[in-house]
Design a protein around this motif. Structure first.
Motif, short mmCIF file in Angstrom:
data_model
loop_
_atom_site.label_atom_id
_atom_site.label_comp_id
_atom_site.label_asym_id
_atom_site.label_seq_id
_atom_site.Cartn_x
_atom_site.Cartn_y
_atom_site.Cartn_z
N THR A 7 8.55 0.27 -2.59
CA THR A 7 9.60 0.11 -1.58
C THR A 7 10.53 -1.04 -1.97
O THR A 7 10.08 -2.11 -2.38
CB THR A 7 8.99 -0.18 -0.20
OG1 THR A 7 8.15 0.92 0.17
CG2 THR A 7 10.07 -0.36 0.85
N VAL A 37 11.92 4.72 4.53
CA VAL A 37 10.62 4.59 5.21
C VAL A 37 10.77 3.60 6.36
O VAL A 37 11.76 2.86 6.44
CB VAL A 37 9.53 4.12 4.23
CG1 VAL A 37 9.30 5.16 3.14
CG2 VAL A 37 9.88 2.76 3.62
N ASN A 82 11.04 4.10 -2.32
CA ASN A 82 11.29 3.99 -0.88
C ASN A 82 12.38 2.96 -0.62
O ASN A 82 12.53 2.00 -1.38
CB ASN A 82 10.03 3.56 -0.14
CG ASN A 82 8.87 4.50 -0.36
OD1 ASN A 82 9.05 5.71 -0.46
ND2 ASN A 82 7.66 3.95 -0.43
N THR A 133 4.04 0.79 2.28
CA THR A 133 5.47 0.91 2.56
C THR A 133 6.18 -0.44 2.65
O THR A 133 7.37 -0.49 2.92
CB THR A 133 5.70 1.69 3.86
OG1 THR A 133 4.99 1.05 4.92
CG2 THR A 133 5.24 3.13 3.72
#
Length: 600
Positions: A77, A97, A142, A174
């Motif tokens: 991410t 996300v 992400n 995430t």
């Protein structure tokens, strides 16, 4: 996990991909979208990027191997700390996300009314293979975003830079492992040691903790744009905006080819925890605007302006009434609602170190996804090891000036490419080189052990009290001995110098191995100094990467001017005013200096 990665790596090697990563010619990228063939930073075939001229084939980030192997940022991410991100954009939304935040109203939609942050996000992780637009460097990564530039409180800084509201450690899959900061400031006077400021000191503690301890000890990387002030810059004086420019030998904008605003003068840019990135254009040369300095770690594509020469092709705010791409005629052929992009969802004029930074952020996400078990510092090290010596013939910038005796002398003000004692190439324009994705990915696949723990020395101080002769190559010199036997990752320098014309000064540091780093080039466009010079001014150098810190370090401060150069400021309502009109009447003094080593 490491065992499985090694099996994969052996399989790639046995199938022939080991040599492919290093020697194969460019092959077309897979899953092409309509605009990918104009994204020269991904694969440069000499295309125009919808501008009026072409780039130079081969001058790109080298992503062929990673592209064909599907190593594209999956599971990593990236946080975009910017003007916001249009997370509903159809070319971004599939990679978004939970975690974005509007720092003004507290919602999860970080509204972007400018387009800058959305373009940055597109460079990092625009979706590939969906039949629209182009792609990001890491199209499987992400994304989360923050409109930090609209609400720059300490609370907003903490949240956008990784400190959650409940002070939870960043360990979820995430949570961001890469933070992109395509912003900065342009101080008109030398920065004092920002660690004296409680707010900045707290920020550094947070960045250190997240860089080293988050993600179950694997850490994260903060990427920082170097700045766009090579030729001039904007600043504020008592709240009033001014444009600042150089003047030499009676000519405005003449700075003898030297950077007018060195990247090493902003407190954020001299933080070890920020990876500072400069910009390269589509010809594989220094982008005309890019700030440079000894603190630059890597360079990456940033392009020019997208009119006469290619800029970046990336996503834009949806609609022809907002963002960079709006209705009307434009020199960039992508703009104005053309057949390739009737809804003005893309732009061909994004540029700056604001573009170079997210290209590196995407590269980091790609390398991390190749071997997620590696520490962030190890990933940074692999990028350093594999960086390409772009623009290899660049000779630097010499400065000729008349010394105090009336003789013309020459000073190597910005050295060309140099190879340090550890074998690393370095140039103040390009840092350790242009990011090289495939080579870094290939190394990551075969790297099973992370770097040893980081060690940071306390400040080691040296009293000098040496006179700085006016307009003389002799300069003031002082030597310090360090006993720490560390492999250098970065060196911070703190100086106290008394001088009434700080723009005249060059500051250089030489390592025990004999590597000379110009940590501050002369003719930097300061309006004045703090307390008549530099007071606890901190600078950073990556020039000594990989060398041993033990031994004698030499600091040299040189006055390169006897009054011919000036700095001017302009405001249309107030007028044009000159600073530094008179030469210093007495020699300056190198009072004292300190070093801090980051290494292992």
């Amino acid at each position: 996990m490491k065992y499985k990665k090694n099996i994969i790596a052996v399989a790639l090697l046995s199938s022939g991909f080991g040599s492919y990563a290093n020697t194969a010619p460019n092959l077309p990228l897979v899953l092409k979208d309509p605009l990918t063939n104009q994204q020269w930073h991904l694969q440069n075939t000499g295309q125009s990027g919808f501008s009026l001229s072409n780039g130079k084939a081969g001058e790109d980030m080298n992503i062929d191997f990673a592209d064909r192997m599907g190593i594209k940022g999956r599971g990593i991410t990236v946080s975009v700390i910017d003007t916001g991100v249009e997370i509903s954009h159809p070319d971004l939304q599939p990679n978004v996300v939970p975690g974005s935040r509007n720092l003004i109203d507290g919602t999860d939609f970080p509204t972007d009314t400018h387009g800058h942050g959305t373009a940055v996000a597109g460079l990092i992780a625009a979706v590939e293979g969906n039949g629209m637009g182009g792609r990001g460097v890491a199209p499987y990564a992400n994304l989360i975003g923050f409109n930090f530039l609209d609400e720059q409180s300490m609370a907003s800084w903490m949240l956008s830079h990784g400190l959650s509201e409940d002070f939870r450690a960043l360990d979820r899959f995430t949570d961001p492992r890469v933070f992109n900061q395509s912003y900065g400031n342009s101080p008109a006077t030398p920065q004092r040691d920002a660690m004296d400021d409680p707010g900045f000191a707290l920020q550094q503690e947070i960045m250190q903790d997240i860089s080293l301890q988050s993600h179950w000890g694997r850490g994260a990387i903060y990427v920082k744009a170097a700045g766009n002030e090579y030729e001039s810059y904007d600043t504020y004086i008592s709240g009033i905006p001014f444009y600042v420019l150089p003047r030499e030998n009676g000519q405005y904008f003449n700075n003898n080819g030297l950077p007018f605003h060195n990247a090493n003068i902003s407190s954020e840019n001299v933080s070890f925890w920020n990876m500072v990135v400069s910009a390269v254009n589509a010809k594989g040369e220094h982008s005309s605007y890019s700030s440079v300095g000894a603190n630059v770690f890597l360079s990456a594509p940033g392009g020019e302006y997208g009119t006469n020469e290619p800029a970046m092709v990336t996503v834009d705010l949806v609609g022809c009434d907002k963002g960079f791409n709006v209705s009307g005629t434009h020199a960039n052929a992508l703009h104005g609602g053309v057949d390739l992009d009737p809804n003005c969802q893309y732009t061909g004029v994004m540029n700056g170190t604001s573009s170079a930074a997210p290209n590196v952020a995407g590269a980091i996400a790609t390398v991390m996804s190749a071997n997620p078990g590696l520490s962030a510092r190890t990933v940074k090290h692999l990028l350093a090891q594999t960086a390409r010596q772009v623009d290899a013939s660049h000779a630097g910038v010499p400065l000729s000036f008349e010394n105090a005796a009336g003789e013309m002398v020459s000073y190597d003000a910005v050295p060309g490419w140099q190879t340090n004692a550890a074998g690393y190439h370095f140039h103040n324009f390009y840092g350790l080189g242009m990011v090289n994705v495939d080579e870094a990915v290939y190394k990551a696949l075969f790297t099973g052990v992370s770097l040893p723990a980081l060690q940071v020395t306390p400040w080691r101080a040296q009293t000098a009290q040496v006179s700085i002769p006016d307009a003389s190559l002799d300069g003031a010199q002082s030597v310090m001995t360090l006993n720490e036997e560390l492999t250098i990752e970065a060196v911070q320098l703190k100086v106290n110098i008394e001088h009434s014309r700080v723009r005249d000064l060059a500051i250089e540091l030489t390592s025990p191995s004999g590597t000379r780093s110009v940590v501050l080039s002369p003719r930097t466009g300061f309006l004045a100094g703090s307390k008549g010079g530099f007071t606890d001014a901190v600078m950073l150098s990556h020039h000594f990467y990989g060398e041993n810190a033990q031994g004698n370090w030499t600091l040299k401060v040189i006055d390169t001017d006897k009054g011919s150069s000036q700095t001017y400021i302009y405001n249309p309502s107030i007028g044009l005013f000159g600073y530094n009109k008179n030469n210093n009447s007495v020699p300056g003094v190198l009072k004292d200096w300190s070093l801090k080593i980051y290494g292992h």
